[in-house]
Design a protein around this motif. Structure first.
Motif, PDB file in Angstrom:
ATOM      1  N   ARG A  54       0.817  -1.211   0.000  1.00 32.25           N
ATOM      2  CA  ARG A  54       0.000   0.000   0.000  1.00 32.25           C
ATOM      3  C   ARG A  54       0.858   1.270   0.000  1.00 32.25           C
ATOM      4  O   ARG A  54       0.461   2.303  -0.529  1.00 32.25           O
ATOM      5  N   LYS A  55       2.049   1.194   0.591  1.00 30.59           N
ATOM      6  CA  LYS A  55       2.951   2.353   0.580  1.00 30.59           C
ATOM      7  C   LYS A  55       3.469   2.635  -0.832  1.00 30.59           C
ATOM      8  O   LYS A  55       3.695   3.791  -1.198  1.00 30.59           O
ATOM      9  N   LEU A  56       3.647   1.558  -1.614  1.00 32.05           N
ATOM     10  CA  LEU A  56       4.259   1.686  -2.931  1.00 32.05           C
ATOM     11  C   LEU A  56       3.238   1.826  -4.053  1.00 32.05           C
ATOM     12  O   LEU A  56       3.551   2.360  -5.118  1.00 32.05           O
ATOM     13  N   ASN A  57       2.020   1.325  -3.822  1.00 27.86           N
ATOM     14  CA  ASN A  57       0.971   1.405  -4.843  1.00 27.86           C
ATOM     15  C   ASN A  57      -0.380   1.389  -4.140  1.00 27.86           C
ATOM     16  O   ASN A  57      -0.926   0.323  -3.834  1.00 27.86           O
ATOM     17  N   ALA A  58      -0.906   2.578  -3.885  1.00 27.41           N
ATOM     18  CA  ALA A  58      -2.139   2.684  -3.095  1.00 27.41           C
ATOM     19  C   ALA A  58      -3.359   2.138  -3.830  1.00 27.41           C
ATOM     20  O   ALA A  58      -4.337   1.731  -3.214  1.00 27.41           O
ATOM     21  N   GLY A  59      -3.323   2.105  -5.168  1.00 27.68           N
ATOM     22  CA  GLY A  59      -4.511   1.713  -5.912  1.00 27.68           C
ATOM     23  C   GLY A  59      -4.536   0.277  -6.391  1.00 27.68           C
ATOM     24  O   GLY A  59      -5.494  -0.147  -7.041  1.00 27.68           O
ATOM     25  N   ILE A  60      -3.524  -0.517  -6.070  1.00 31.89           N
ATOM     26  CA  ILE A  60      -3.461  -1.893  -6.551  1.00 31.89           C
ATOM     27  C   ILE A  60      -4.524  -2.760  -5.881  1.00 31.89           C
ATOM     28  O   ILE A  60      -4.896  -2.541  -4.720  1.00 31.89           O
ATOM     29  N   THR A  61      -5.021  -3.740  -6.601  1.00 33.47           N
ATOM     30  CA  THR A  61      -5.971  -4.707  -6.038  1.00 33.47           C
ATOM     31  C   THR A  61      -5.193  -5.832  -5.364  1.00 33.47           C
ATOM     32  O   THR A  61      -4.299  -6.420  -5.971  1.00 33.47           O
ATOM     33  N   ILE A  62      -5.520  -6.118  -4.105  1.00 30.88           N
ATOM     34  CA  ILE A  62      -4.805  -7.128  -3.333  1.00 30.88           C
ATOM     35  C   ILE A  62      -5.747  -8.254  -2.944  1.00 30.88           C
ATOM     36  O   ILE A  62      -6.802  -8.025  -2.339  1.00 30.88           O
ATOM     37  N   ILE A  63      -5.365  -9.466  -3.297  1.00 23.57           N
ATOM     38  CA  ILE A  63      -6.123 -10.666  -2.947  1.00 23.57           C
ATOM     39  C   ILE A  63      -5.259 -11.499  -2.003  1.00 23.57           C
ATOM     40  O   ILE A  63      -4.097 -11.783  -2.316  1.00 23.57           O
ATOM     41  N   ALA A  64      -5.800 -11.855  -0.858  1.00 22.32           N
ATOM     42  CA  ALA A  64      -5.029 -12.599   0.140  1.00 22.32           C
ATOM     43  C   ALA A  64      -5.807 -13.815   0.614  1.00 22.32           C
ATOM     44  O   ALA A  64      -6.990 -13.983   0.304  1.00 22.32           O
ATOM     45  N   HIS A  65      -5.134 -14.638   1.385  1.00 20.41           N
ATOM     46  CA  HIS A  65      -5.712 -15.886   1.898  1.00 20.41           C
ATOM     47  C   HIS A  65      -5.734 -15.834   3.419  1.00 20.41           C
ATOM     48  O   HIS A  65      -4.792 -15.344   4.050  1.00 20.41           O
ATOM     49  N   ALA A  66      -6.813 -16.288   4.023  1.00 22.32           N
ATOM     50  CA  ALA A  66      -6.923 -16.323   5.480  1.00 22.32           C
ATOM     51  C   ALA A  66      -7.540 -17.645   5.911  1.00 22.32           C
ATOM     52  O   ALA A  66      -8.210 -18.321   5.122  1.00 22.32           O
ATOM     53  N   VAL A  67      -7.310 -17.992   7.157  1.00 23.66           N
ATOM     54  CA  VAL A  67      -7.840 -19.238   7.698  1.00 23.66           C
ATOM     55  C   VAL A  67      -9.036 -18.970   8.609  1.00 23.66           C
ATOM     56  O   VAL A  67     -10.034 -19.675   8.567  1.00 23.66           O
ATOM     57  N   LYS A  78      -8.183  -7.299   6.169  1.00 27.10           N
ATOM     58  CA  LYS A  78      -9.049  -6.249   5.632  1.00 27.10           C
ATOM     59  C   LYS A  78      -8.649  -4.891   6.204  1.00 27.10           C
ATOM     60  O   LYS A  78      -8.581  -3.882   5.489  1.00 27.10           O
ATOM     61  N   GLU A  79      -8.361  -4.871   7.494  1.00 27.21           N
ATOM     62  CA  GLU A  79      -7.940  -3.629   8.148  1.00 27.21           C
ATOM     63  C   GLU A  79      -6.611  -3.114   7.579  1.00 27.21           C
ATOM     64  O   GLU A  79      -6.401  -1.909   7.450  1.00 27.21           O
ATOM     65  N   MET A  80      -5.712  -4.040   7.211  1.00 32.57           N
ATOM     66  CA  MET A  80      -4.409  -3.654   6.677  1.00 32.57           C
ATOM     67  C   MET A  80      -4.513  -3.140   5.244  1.00 32.57           C
ATOM     68  O   MET A  80      -3.584  -2.488   4.762  1.00 32.57           O
ATOM     69  N   GLY A  81      -5.629  -3.440   4.543  1.00 31.47           N
ATOM     70  CA  GLY A  81      -5.796  -2.884   3.209  1.00 31.47           C
ATOM     71  C   GLY A  81      -6.020  -3.880   2.094  1.00 31.47           C
ATOM     72  O   GLY A  81      -6.008  -3.505   0.918  1.00 31.47           O
ATOM     73  N   ALA A  82      -6.224  -5.157   2.404  1.00 33.46           N
ATOM     74  CA  ALA A  82      -6.494  -6.144   1.356  1.00 33.46           C
ATOM     75  C   ALA A  82      -7.905  -5.951   0.809  1.00 33.46           C
ATOM     76  O   ALA A  82      -8.835  -5.683   1.571  1.00 33.46           O
ATOM     77  N   ASN A  83      -8.060  -6.078  -0.507  1.00 34.09           N
ATOM     78  CA  ASN A  83      -9.381  -5.909  -1.122  1.00 34.09           C
ATOM     79  C   ASN A  83     -10.237  -7.161  -1.011  1.00 34.09           C
ATOM     80  O   ASN A  83     -11.432  -7.103  -0.720  1.00 34.09           O
ATOM     81  N   THR A  84      -9.629  -8.309  -1.278  1.00 32.02           N
ATOM     82  CA  THR A  84     -10.368  -9.574  -1.279  1.00 32.02           C
ATOM     83  C   THR A  84      -9.624 -10.584  -0.426  1.00 32.02           C
ATOM     84  O   THR A  84      -8.411 -10.763  -0.590  1.00 32.02           O
ATOM     85  N   ILE A  85     -10.341 -11.219   0.486  1.00 29.98           N
ATOM     86  CA  ILE A  85      -9.750 -12.257   1.328  1.00 29.98           C
ATOM     87  C   ILE A  85     -10.514 -13.550   1.103  1.00 29.98           C
ATOM     88  O   ILE A  85     -11.744 -13.594   1.293  1.00 29.98           O
ATOM     89  N   VAL A  86      -9.826 -14.579   0.682  1.00 29.66           N
ATOM     90  CA  VAL A  86     -10.436 -15.885   0.433  1.00 29.66           C
ATOM     91  C   VAL A  86     -10.182 -16.757   1.656  1.00 29.66           C
ATOM     92  O   VAL A  86      -9.037 -16.937   2.075  1.00 29.66           O
ATOM     93  N   THR A  87     -11.248 -17.295   2.234  1.00 29.36           N
ATOM     94  CA  THR A  87     -11.119 -18.145   3.413  1.00 29.36           C
ATOM     95  C   THR A  87     -11.295 -19.612   3.048  1.00 29.36           C
ATOM     96  O   THR A  87     -12.063 -19.947   2.144  1.00 29.36           O
ATOM     97  N   ASP A  88     -10.624 -20.470   3.778  1.00 31.31           N
ATOM     98  CA  ASP A  88     -10.689 -21.908   3.509  1.00 31.31           C
ATOM     99  C   ASP A  88     -12.109 -22.446   3.659  1.00 31.31           C
ATOM    100  O   ASP A  88     -12.625 -23.141   2.781  1.00 31.31           O
ATOM    101  N   ASP A  89     -12.734 -22.119   4.781  1.00 28.73           N
ATOM    102  CA  ASP A  89     -14.036 -22.713   5.097  1.00 28.73           C
ATOM    103  C   ASP A  89     -15.075 -22.396   4.029  1.00 28.73           C
ATOM    104  O   ASP A  89     -15.847 -23.261   3.604  1.00 28.73           O
ATOM    105  N   GLU A  90     -15.108 -21.126   3.589  1.00 22.17           N
ATOM    106  CA  GLU A  90     -16.138 -20.735   2.629  1.00 22.17           C
ATOM    107  C   GLU A  90     -15.930 -21.413   1.280  1.00 22.17           C
ATOM    108  O   GLU A  90     -16.883 -21.877   0.650  1.00 22.17           O
ATOM    109  N   GLU A  91     -14.691 -21.491   0.833  1.00 19.72           N
ATOM    110  CA  GLU A  91     -14.436 -22.103  -0.476  1.00 19.72           C
ATOM    111  C   GLU A  91     -14.679 -23.616  -0.439  1.00 19.72           C
ATOM    112  O   GLU A  91     -15.181 -24.201  -1.399  1.00 19.72           O
ATOM    113  N   ILE A  92     -14.321 -24.258   0.675  1.00 21.68           N
ATOM    114  CA  ILE A  92     -14.588 -25.693   0.810  1.00 21.68           C
ATOM    115  C   ILE A  92     -16.095 -25.950   0.830  1.00 21.68           C
ATOM    116  O   ILE A  92     -16.603 -26.888   0.206  1.00 21.68           O
ATOM    117  N   ALA A  93     -16.814 -25.082   1.543  1.00 18.25           N
ATOM    118  CA  ALA A  93     -18.273 -25.227   1.603  1.00 18.25           C
ATOM    119  C   ALA A  93     -18.899 -25.084   0.219  1.00 18.25           C
ATOM    120  O   ALA A  93     -19.822 -25.825  -0.151  1.00 18.25           O
TER     121      ALA A  93
END
Length: 583
Positions: free
Chosen positions: A508-521, A530-545
């Motif tokens: 976010r310091k280097l590119n404020a407008g980039i789209t960020i996709i991350a993984h969470a458990v 989300k608080e740190m600035g990620a746009n999309t967070i994919v969770t294990d439980d939801e995708e498995i479901a």
């Protein structure tokens, strides 16, 4: 309990403060040790106990390094590591001898003092390499090989010094190896016995351990119990280190390194690394606390000039000797400066040697205190020395036209070449998840660059004709090499929420407008990212479901078909749907 709690809590507080001040957390750990040590007023912890705990940290650290090594890697650097380490130790010993003679300690005292200054701390050097993601690089392998040679030399010195004590001016009774005493061996026989024990240890570890250690790992993994697997890893690391020291007379660090190196040939080595990482970090912190406890702050005033000369020998003499020998082998500035800066400190073997010399009456308390003080201050200044070395490297390379380039194949000299791609995707991590994402991007002809700090993983990426950068994506230089400013999106496939959050914050310091996709458990990790600035967070439980619901819907439709016409459900592998929300 008090020792562990107070040691870790103070290390955390001062480490956090050091990190906020843009200083290495090691400085905070050392300061915590000074505060709880016997030389300052206030609360004190058990120094003997914390030293025992610190040894566990050394074992786990060297075991972890061994997991990233192979016999082939070790032999590949022998041509420079063996002569380099011997030459550097000889120079440091000679400088220490000259200083000892000036101080009036005699020939024997000067030699032991010089030897104590000649060997670097395993923990400090490895921590420095890990923080800069250099352990698995060529210069990292040279540095580790250099350490192994130094360890072997110290093992030999610790055996010979008691035998040579009368000749070196010692007054105490020398301890003799039980086998040497049993066979009534002289000095030459004792040397041969020591060398034979080390050779026997290496042969035993490589031949026997190569069959037994991977087999034990496989058996514990097949049990299906994660606890048993984790316990097997710890038992192998600690057990091999302990019995190597007691049966073959080698250091516990060396025994742990070989145990890890043998285990690296197992397909379960990556899982073993992940399972030992938390304990390794915790006990490594206790090592630095134990070192800080040895320092008497009053020595900064009462022995300022002798301490200054000692520090100059450690930081100046050793570094220049190492730098010179590496350049003599026609290695790049980056390699020479990394090794020179990493060796500009002394540690655990220095304490052992100084203590042995004092017990045998070869050196006095003044020399021992200078070794301890030199160790503390050199470890304290080592992050600054490494920082200065990086700055000098840049200038030397610019002046001499030398360019250091990352070679994806793993034989890098660790400079950075910026990608020419723009409007591309940056993929952090090329593990199981990352590799599948890369394949999908490739099928859709989406340009992308891979970032990963594992050499073997980078080799896999190269084999698939992907552009890849070796390094940690939390480092701004690595992100800039991937042209983060011109990238369209960033995909973080790693499972560590802490690392992912750091990457998001730096991005976010280097590119404020980039789209960020991350993984969470977990949901907490999702909220954190989300608080740190990620746009999309994919969770294990939801995708498995989602994947399971698709199959459930298929089975419901199948129930309407006459029993004779029903077909067995097909086995499919579901790909996660595109997500545009926060979870």
């Amino acid at each position: 309990m008090t020792t562990i709690v107070v040691g870790l809590c103070l290390a955390f507080l001062f480490g956090l403060l050091a990190n906020r001040l843009r200083v290495s957390p090691l400085v905070g750990y050392l300061l915590a040790g000074v505060i709880v040590g016997p030389h300052t007023a206030g609360f004190r912890v058990d120094s003997h106990l914390i030293n025992q705990l610190a040894e566990i940290g050394i074992i786990l650290l060297m075991f972890g390094v061994g997991l990233h090594f192979s016999v082939k890697d070790l032999l590949s650097v022998k041509a420079i590591a063996i002569p380099g380490a011997i030459f550097q130790m000889a120079v440091a010993t000679l400088l220490g001898l000259c200083f000892g003679l000036v101080m009036g300690w005699g020939l024997g005292g000067g030699i032991v003092f010089g030897l104590a200054l000649s060997t670097a701390s395993t923990v400090v050097l490895l921590r420095s390499l890990q923080e800069r993601n250099l352990v698995e690089t060529e210069r990292g392998r040279i540095a580790v090989g250099w350490l192994i040679v130094e360890d072997l030399a110290m093992v030999l010195a610790l055996v010979l010094i008691p035998a040579l004590s009368p000749s070196l001016g010692g007054t105490a009774v020398a301890e003799v190896d039980p086998l040497a005493q049993w066979f009534q061996l002289g000095l030459f026989g004792t040397i041969l016995l020591t060398v034979a024990k080390v050779v026997l240890f290496v042969i035993f570890t490589i031949i026997i351990g190569k069959r037994v250690i991977p087999w034990l790992l496989k058996i514990s993994a097949q049990s299906g119990s994660r606890e048993l697997f984790r316990l097997s890893v710890l038992a192998i690391a600690l057990g091999v280190a302990f019995f190597s020291a007691h049966l073959f007379g080698v250091s516990i660090a060396l025994g742990a390194f070989f145990a890890g190196m043998i285990m690296s040939g197992s397909e379960l080595s990556q899982r073993a690394t992940e399972d030992t990482l938390p304990l390794r970090d915790a006990f490594a912190v206790l090592f630095f606390v134990s070192v800080g406890m040895l320092f008497d702050p009053s020595k900064l005033l009462t022995a300022f000039f002798p301490l200054l000369v000692t520090l100059i020998i450690i930081i100046g003499g050793k570094s220049l000797a190492a730098y010179g020998i590496v350049r003599l082998f026609h290695r790049p500035y980056a390699t020479a400066l990394t090794i020179g800066a990493g060796l500009a400190q002394i540690g655990e073997f220095s304490f052992i040697l100084a203590g042995l010399g004092t017990a045998l009456g070869i050196i006095n308390d003044e020399a021992r205190d200078l070794v301890v003080g030199g160790a503390i201050l050199s470890i304290l200044f080592n992050p600054l020395v490494c920082f200065a070395a990086d700055k000098i490297r840049s200038r030397l390379e610019t002046k001499n036209g030398e360019t250091t380039v990352i070679n994806i194949g793993g034989t890098d000299e660790n400079g950075l070449v910026k990608t020419s791609k723009s409007g591309h995707t940056i993929l952090v991590g090329f593990g199981d998840i990352g590799e599948k994402i890369a394949a999908a991007l490739d099928r859709h002809e989406v340009p992308f660059v891979v970032i990963d700090n594992n050499v073997q993983t980078l080799k896999s990426a190269k084999d698939q004709n992907n552009e890849a950068i070796l390094g940690n994506a939390t480092n701004a230089d690595i992100l800039e090499a991937a042209n983060i400013a011109g990238a369209f999106q960033l995909v973080i496939s790693t499972k560590s929420a802490i690392d992912a959050a750091q990457i998001v914050a730096e991005t976010r310091k280097l590119n404020a407008g980039i789209t960020i996709i991350a993984h969470a458990v977990t949901e907490m990790e999702t909220a954190y990212l989300k608080e740190m600035g990620a746009n999309t967070i994919v969770t294990d439980d939801e995708e498995i479901a989602k994947g399971m619901l698709k199959h459930l819907s298929y089975r419901e439709d199948n129930t309407n078909v006459p029993e004779g016409d029903r077909t067995s459900p097909k086995t499919t592998v579901e790909k996660p749907e595109n997500t545009s929300g926060n979870a």
